[in-house]
Design a protein around this motif. Structure first.
Motif, mmCIF file in Angstrom:
data_model
loop_
_atom_site.group_PDB
_atom_site.id
_atom_site.type_symbol
_atom_site.label_atom_id
_atom_site.label_comp_id
_atom_site.label_asym_id
_atom_site.label_seq_id
_atom_site.Cartn_x
_atom_site.Cartn_y
_atom_site.Cartn_z
ATOM 1 N N PHE A 1 -16.640 5.174 9.079
ATOM 2 C CA PHE A 1 -16.328 4.351 7.902
ATOM 3 C C PHE A 1 -14.914 4.632 7.391
ATOM 4 C CE2 PHE A 1 -16.180 3.719 3.322
ATOM 5 C CZ PHE A 1 -16.624 2.403 3.209
ATOM 6 N N ASP A 2 -14.593 5.900 7.266
ATOM 7 C CA ASP A 2 -13.292 6.269 6.690
ATOM 8 C C ASP A 2 -12.133 5.746 7.533
ATOM 9 O OD1 ASP A 2 -14.749 7.519 4.754
ATOM 10 O OD2 ASP A 2 -14.106 9.553 5.228
ATOM 11 N N LEU B 1 -11.689 2.275 6.436
ATOM 12 C CA LEU B 1 -11.567 2.015 5.006
ATOM 13 C C LEU B 1 -10.213 1.418 4.593
ATOM 14 C CD1 LEU B 1 -12.884 2.018 2.268
ATOM 15 C CD2 LEU B 1 -12.376 4.449 2.041
ATOM 16 N N PRO B 2 -9.092 1.885 5.148
ATOM 17 C CA PRO B 2 -7.827 1.252 4.738
ATOM 18 C C PRO B 2 -7.816 -0.262 4.982
ATOM 19 C CG PRO B 2 -7.382 3.321 5.860
ATOM 20 C CD PRO B 2 -8.868 3.065 6.004
ATOM 21 N N ARG C 1 -10.522 -2.011 2.619
ATOM 22 C CA ARG C 1 -9.941 -2.109 1.288
ATOM 23 C C ARG C 1 -8.933 -3.265 1.220
ATOM 24 N NH1 ARG C 1 -4.627 0.486 0.297
ATOM 25 N NH2 ARG C 1 -4.654 0.135 2.536
ATOM 26 N N GLU D 1 1.589 -5.864 7.326
ATOM 27 C CA GLU D 1 0.772 -4.765 6.805
ATOM 28 C C GLU D 1 -0.569 -4.687 7.540
ATOM 29 O OE1 GLU D 1 2.723 -4.836 2.300
ATOM 30 O OE2 GLU D 1 0.914 -5.993 2.732
ATOM 31 N N TYR E 1 -0.028 -3.251 10.903
ATOM 32 C CA TYR E 1 0.163 -1.808 10.799
ATOM 33 C C TYR E 1 -1.181 -1.089 10.642
ATOM 34 C CZ TYR E 1 1.935 2.658 8.944
ATOM 35 O OH TYR E 1 2.196 3.981 8.730
ATOM 36 N N ARG F 1 -2.884 1.614 13.266
ATOM 37 C CA ARG F 1 -3.370 2.942 12.863
ATOM 38 C C ARG F 1 -4.847 3.100 13.225
ATOM 39 N NH1 ARG F 1 -0.650 6.196 9.414
ATOM 40 N NH2 ARG F 1 -2.548 6.838 8.318
ATOM 41 N N ASP G 1 -0.179 2.729 -1.419
ATOM 42 C CA ASP G 1 0.541 2.884 -0.145
ATOM 43 C C ASP G 1 1.468 1.692 0.108
ATOM 44 O OD1 ASP G 1 -1.782 1.321 0.077
ATOM 45 O OD2 ASP G 1 -2.293 2.017 2.088
ATOM 46 N N PHE G 2 0.908 0.488 -0.037
ATOM 47 C CA PHE G 2 1.718 -0.697 0.240
ATOM 48 C C PHE G 2 2.534 -1.146 -0.971
ATOM 49 C CE2 PHE G 2 -1.515 -1.196 3.669
ATOM 50 C CZ PHE G 2 -0.632 -1.117 4.740
ATOM 51 N N ARG H 1 6.880 6.991 6.473
ATOM 52 C CA ARG H 1 5.793 6.036 6.310
ATOM 53 C C ARG H 1 4.456 6.566 6.838
ATOM 54 N NH1 ARG H 1 4.969 -0.220 8.511
ATOM 55 N NH2 ARG H 1 3.844 -0.845 6.651
ATOM 56 N N ASP H 2 4.437 7.047 8.053
ATOM 57 C CA ASP H 2 3.156 7.484 8.621
ATOM 58 C C ASP H 2 2.581 8.670 7.845
ATOM 59 O OD1 ASP H 2 3.233 5.482 10.508
ATOM 60 O OD2 ASP H 2 4.057 6.758 12.097
ATOM 61 N N HIS I 1 1.025 7.369 4.666
ATOM 62 C CA HIS I 1 -0.281 6.749 4.881
ATOM 63 C C HIS I 1 -1.343 7.772 5.268
ATOM 64 C CE1 HIS I 1 0.342 2.385 4.397
ATOM 65 N NE2 HIS I 1 1.601 2.663 4.689
ATOM 66 N N ASP I 2 -0.950 8.782 6.033
ATOM 67 C CA ASP I 2 -1.931 9.820 6.386
ATOM 68 C C ASP I 2 -2.468 10.497 5.125
ATOM 69 O OD1 ASP I 2 -1.639 9.273 9.093
ATOM 70 O OD2 ASP I 2 -0.249 10.929 9.471
ATOM 71 N N PHE J 1 -2.386 9.283 2.055
ATOM 72 C CA PHE J 1 -3.134 8.295 1.277
ATOM 73 C C PHE J 1 -4.530 8.078 1.862
ATOM 74 C CE2 PHE J 1 -4.490 3.941 0.466
ATOM 75 C CZ PHE J 1 -4.388 3.880 -0.914
ATOM 76 N N ASP J 2 -4.591 7.903 3.164
ATOM 77 C CA ASP J 2 -5.879 7.589 3.791
ATOM 78 C C ASP J 2 -6.902 8.711 3.595
ATOM 79 O OD1 ASP J 2 -4.701 5.255 4.569
ATOM 80 O OD2 ASP J 2 -4.723 5.663 6.724
ATOM 81 N N LEU K 1 -8.329 8.098 0.283
ATOM 82 C CA LEU K 1 -8.835 6.763 -0.016
ATOM 83 C C LEU K 1 -10.348 6.706 -0.293
ATOM 84 C CD1 LEU K 1 -8.231 3.807 -0.451
ATOM 85 C CD2 LEU K 1 -8.228 3.465 2.023
ATOM 86 N N PRO K 2 -11.172 7.446 0.453
ATOM 87 C CA PRO K 2 -12.609 7.382 0.114
ATOM 88 C C PRO K 2 -12.886 7.766 -1.350
ATOM 89 C CG PRO K 2 -12.311 8.344 2.287
ATOM 90 C CD PRO K 2 -10.921 8.208 1.697
#
Lengths: 308, 308, 308, 308
Positions: free
Chosen positions: A241-242, A245-246, A249, A290, A293, A297, B202-203, B234-235, B238-239, B241-242, B245-246
Motif C-alpha cells: 500500500f505504502d 500511496l504517493p 494520494r 508529475e 515521475y 518511482r 512534495d509537488f 528531488r529524489d 520525495h524519499d 516525504f514518502d 506520507l502514510p
C-alpha cells in the motif's frame, strides 16, 4: 452470488470515450477483460467517476449491457437520477440485462435522518423491492451526512439493501460502528466496500471492510492488498500500500482525479484515450510529468508501473 | 523580515490544554522552543487547528503574547472573527505585542468574486492598512472558492497583503497560475505557504510554493523537506516525504486530524496532554493503535518517530 | 415570569448606531421605551438582526446591560458564538445583569440529528444548566435543519430549554407537530415565538404559536395581532395583518431587511440613524421611495404609518 | 416573435398527474387552454415546479410536444439536466417540435464567476448556438449566485441568450442594475421575467421587468397586473396585487408551494387532481382550510377566487 457477501474489489469503471466524445466500445471491452484479469471480483458502472451524468439514457443502458454481457463478474450499476421515474427506467433495464444490483446515492437536498431514511424507502419502492441495492455514502460530494444509525435504519427497513459503498471521510470509526451493530445483533450483515480512491484501504480492511469499490488506476494492486490483508500478512499489505500511496494520494484530488486515472489507464494500455466529456479537467503538462515521475518511482518496487 | 519574502515552515501551532480544559502555558513554552529547534522559520497561532474559536478573547490574546514573546521567530496570528469589531480588537492587540502579521479567512457566506474582494477590502480597513496580512484560502472548510484572478485582485488592491496560506484542494495548478501572474507582471510577489497537512507539499514546492504553513506533527520533517527541495535534491526530498506520507495522510482526516496531531506531539514530549476543548474528536483505542503502528513503521527510516 | 409561559411579542431589537458606527445609547434608551409602550411583552437583544456579530465583547455586554436595566420587561440575550468559551463568558455576564435567558443558534456545520442534540447538550453545559435558554431554529440562515423530533429531544434532554424561536420556512406544520407532542405527552410545554419578520404570523398563531419574536418595524401591530388572535377575532386579525403584509413582505428580504427596518424605525422617530456597521446593505433611492409608498398606502388604514 | 422582446406572463406550467402518478393529458390540454384564455403571453414547461426531474425522458418530450402543439403561444422548455448529453437530446427534440427556446439552470456546484460563465458557454455549445435560451437565476434553490456583471457576461458572450428568468431574492436592485447596463450600452436588451411566485412582481415591474415567469395559481391576475402597471395605473396595480398577496405569500412557501398551487388549480377546475409524484409535499387538513380561508377572503374583491 449475493451482493451482501461480496468481498474483494468491485472496481469503479470509468467510461472510455474517443477523443471526439463518442463512447469507445472497443476500450470498454478491453477494460472489462483487464478488470477480470486484474483479480477484481465485481465491476461497478455508471458511477460518478464513470461520468454517468454526462451520458444520455440510451448510452447509459448500452454501456451497462455491454459490460454485463462480457464481464463474467457481478456488475453493479449506478442508477442515481434526479427523479424516481428515470431511476426506475434505468434500474429495470439493467436488471433485465443481468445486473447484480444497483447503486443509489442520496440527493444533496437531504439533511435530517428522517429525510434520508425516507428517501431510500421511496427509491426502493421506485426501483422495486426485489432489486438488490447499494447505498452510496459519500458526504464530500453529496453533502449528505449519514450516521451509522441511519445506515442501520436503511438496512433494516429495506431487505433489498445488500451493500454499502463507504466513502465517508474520515470513515474508519464508521466501519467499526457498523460492524459493532452486526455483532450486537441490531443490524444484519451487509457487504462494506470502500471508496475514496483507496486512500485509507489499508486500515479500512483492518476495521472490517470487505474490500474496495473504487477505481484507482491499479485495481490489480487493490486486489492484492485485499488478499494480503485477508491472509493476515499485515506488514506486507502495508508495504504494498505504502508504495502506491504517493500515486493514490495524487489521484484522489477532487476533480483532477479522473484525469489522472484515465491517463494512467491509457498509459497502461487499458483504454485508448484519456478523453473526458465536458465538463472535465484535463491534465496539464506539469501534472502529466508529475504522474510520470510517480509512476517511475513506483516502478522501482512494482513492475506493473512500468508503462512505457 | 517581511512576510512577503518568507520561506520555509510557518508551523500552525495547536493550543495545548490541560486535561481539565485550561490553557497549558508550560506546554506552550516547550512547544514554542521545539518549533524553533525543529527549524521552523515562523509560527502561526490562533488558527482553526489552534482551536481559536474555542478561546475567549482574553485567552486568545494571552496565548499570542506568550508565543510572540518567546519564539524569536516571526509570529502570524489568526484574527478571523464573525465581525470586524472583534477582528480589529484582536489585530491591534497582537500587532502591538509584536506579531509579524495577521491571517484572515473569508466567512462562508461569500460566493461571488466581488463579494470576496469586497470582504478583504473591508477587513483591511478594519484592522488597519498598515497591518501585514495573510489570505487563508481553504475552500474545503470555508466553502469560499477563490480563483487565482480573485487572489490577484486582493493582492493588488491591498498593499498590506503579503502572503497566501494556500489550502485549496486540489491546488497545484493554482500555485502555477499565481506564479505565472508574477512572471507576466500582473501581480506582485507574495509568499505562498501551503496547508492541507502537507499532503501535497512534495509537488507544491516544485510548483513554486515557498514552504508550508501547516501543523503536521513532524514540522522538523517539513523543514527538511523544504530544504532538500530548495537544494534541488528531488529524489531525496520525495524519499523523505514518502516515508511520512502514510502518517500525513492519516493526520489529514477532517475532524480527527487534530486529535492525531496532539497525540503524536504528546508522544514526542512536546506537549503534556492531547486534550482538546469541546467540541473535539477523541482518538479511540483502534485509532491510537493505528497511529502507533504508523509511527513504528516510520521509525524504520526516520529516528524522530521513535517515541517511546 | 418564566420564559416557558411567555406570550405576546418579544421584539428583536436592532442595535442603533451613530452614522460613524459608534453605538448610540440615547437611541437604545428611546427604542427600549418605545418597545414597552408598543405592548411588547419582552425584548431580545444581540440577535442576528441586532448585528451582534459586528460588536466586540465589551460593546455586546454594555448593550445588553443597558436594555435590561431600563426595559422593565424580560430580556433574552443572543449568546451565539463560534465557541463555548465566548458563549459562556457572555451568558454569565448577562445573566448576572438580570437577563431572563439566552438564545442559542446552532453552528452551520451541524447536519445529523445526533450532532444537533449533542451541540445543545454541550452548550447547556457551557452556559450552565441553570440558565434558561431559547433554541433558535432558522434553517434559511444557519443551514441546520431540525425536525420536530429533534426539537423535542433537545427540550426533553435539557430542562433549561424554555422557548423556541421558530423561524423555519415553511414552518406551520412544525408548530402543529410540536403542539401535538405536548398533547400526546411526549414533550413538556415550551413557549413558541415565531420569526421570519412576521410573514406567517397570522396563521402561526392559529397553529399554536404563543406570539412573535421578530423585529418587524411595527411591533405595536404585532402586539395587536397577537391580542386579536387570542381573543378569537379571526377576521379582524387578518384584516390588520393583510394591511401590513406588503411592508412585512418588503422588509423580509434577506440582507436588505434590516436596512428597511432601521429606515422605518428612524422615520417613526424611534432611533436617530439608519446606519449599520459594515458589512451592511444600504437602501438606495429607489428602495427608499418604495418603502415610502408602502407606508403611505398603509397609512390609509393604520395611522401609525403616518411618519412624516 | 423573438424571446428577447417578450412581455407579459410566461406562466410556469405544473405537470398534471392522475392520482396514481400517470401524466394526465386531458388536464394538460385544459390547462393549456386556460393559460391562453387567462391572458398569458407564453408558457414554460418542464421547470422545477413542473416536476421535470420526476419525469423520464420520454414523458418529458411528450409533455412538451403536447403543450407546444396546442398552445398557440410561445413555449419555453426547461432542459436543465445533470449533463450536456441529456440536455442536448431534450433541447433538440423540443426545438424540432416548435419550442420558442429552452431554459437552463446552473448546477449547484458552480461558485466563481468564471465557472458560471464557462458553464453557460459549454451549455450553449451542447444545445446548439442557434437555440434561444433563458438563464434561470434562482440562488435560493440552486445555490449559485450570479452578479449582474456575470449575467451581462453570459448575455454578451452568447448571442442566443434572449431572456432572464429572474428569481434572485432579494432581486429588485439586480433588475435596476441590468437595465442600467442596457442604458449605458454595456449589455444588449433581453427580456426579464420574474419568478418567486410573484411575491415582488408589483415593484419588479416598476424596476424594469417585462413581466412574470411564475406559476402562481392566478395567472390571470398576473396578466392583469402587468397590464395595469404598463398602463401606468400604479395604485390600481398595487390594489390588485395586495388583495392577492396573502395567498401569493402562502403559495411561496418552499416545498409546500406546489401543493398549494395544484390544490387551487384543481379547485378552479383547471386540472383534475392535485397529485404530485414522489417526493412531494401534501397539504394537510389544516393547510387546506387555511387556503380555503384565503380564497374566501380574496373572493370579496376578486370574483375569480370563488371556487366552489
Amino acid at each position: 452470488m449475493s451482493l451482501d457477501t461480496a468481498r474483494g474489489v468491485y472496481v469503479i469503471a470509468p467510461t472510455p470515450f474517443h477523443d471526439d466524445g463518442r463512447v469507445d466500445d472497443a476500450s470498454i471491452d478491453r477494460m472489462t477483460d483487464f478488470f477480470r484479469a486484474a483479480g477484481c471480483t465485481g465491476i461497478t458502472v455508471l458511477g460518478q467517476m464513470g461520468e454517468a451524468p454526462k451520458l444520455d439514457a440510451a448510452e447509459a443502458i448500452a454501456i451497462a449491457r455491454r459490460v454485463i454481457g462480457r464481464a463474467g463478474l457481478p456488475v453493479v450499476v449506478g442508477v442515481t437520477a434526479p427523479g424516481f421515474a428515470a431511476m426506475r427506467s434505468l434500474a429495470r433495464e439493467v436488471m433485465d440485462a443481468g445486473a447484480a444490483g444497483v447503486m443509489i446515492a442520496p440527493p444533496n437536498t437531504l439533511r435530517t435522518d428522517d429525510q434520508i431514511a425516507g428517501y431510500y424507502r421511496s427509491a426502493v419502492e421506485a426501483v422495486g423491492t426485489d432489486v438488490p441495492f447499494v447505498i452510496q455514502d459519500y458526504p464530500l460530494t453529496f453533502s449528505v451526512v449519514m450516521t451509522p444509525a441511519v445506515i442501520r435504519r436503511i438496512v433494516q427497513e429495506n431487505p433489498s439493501c445488500r451493500m454499502l459503498k463507504h466513502e465517508d471521510w474520515p470513515g474508519l470509526e464508521k466501519i467499526s460502528a457498523l460492524r459493532g451493530f452486526e455483532r450486537d445483533g441490531s443490524m444484519r450483515h451487509i457487504s462494506i466496500l470502500t471508496g475514496n480512491g483507496g486512500l485509507f484501504l489499508d486500515f479500512e480492511l483492518e476495521r472490517g471492510a470487505d474490500g474496495a469499490m473504487t477505481g484507482y488506476c491499479f485495481p490489480d494492486m487493490l486486489a492484492d492488498l485485499v488478499r494480503l490483508s485477508a491472509e493476515g500478512r499485515r506488514d506486507a499489505a502495508h508495504d504494498l500500500f505504502d508504495a502506491h500511496l504517493p500515486l493514490i494520494r495524487y489521484e484522489q484530488q477532487q476533480g483532477v482525479g479522473l484525469a489522472v486515472r484515465k491517463y494512467v489507464l491509457m498509459r497502461r494500455g487499458v483504454i485508448d484515450s484519456e478523453a473526458q466529456r465536458q465538463p472535465g479537467a484535463r491534465l496539464g503538462a506539469a501534472a502529466r510529468a508529475e504522474v510520470d515521475y510517480l509512476l517511475a518511482r513506483l516502478a522501482r518496487t512494482d513492475p506493473r508501473a512500468r508503462v512505457g
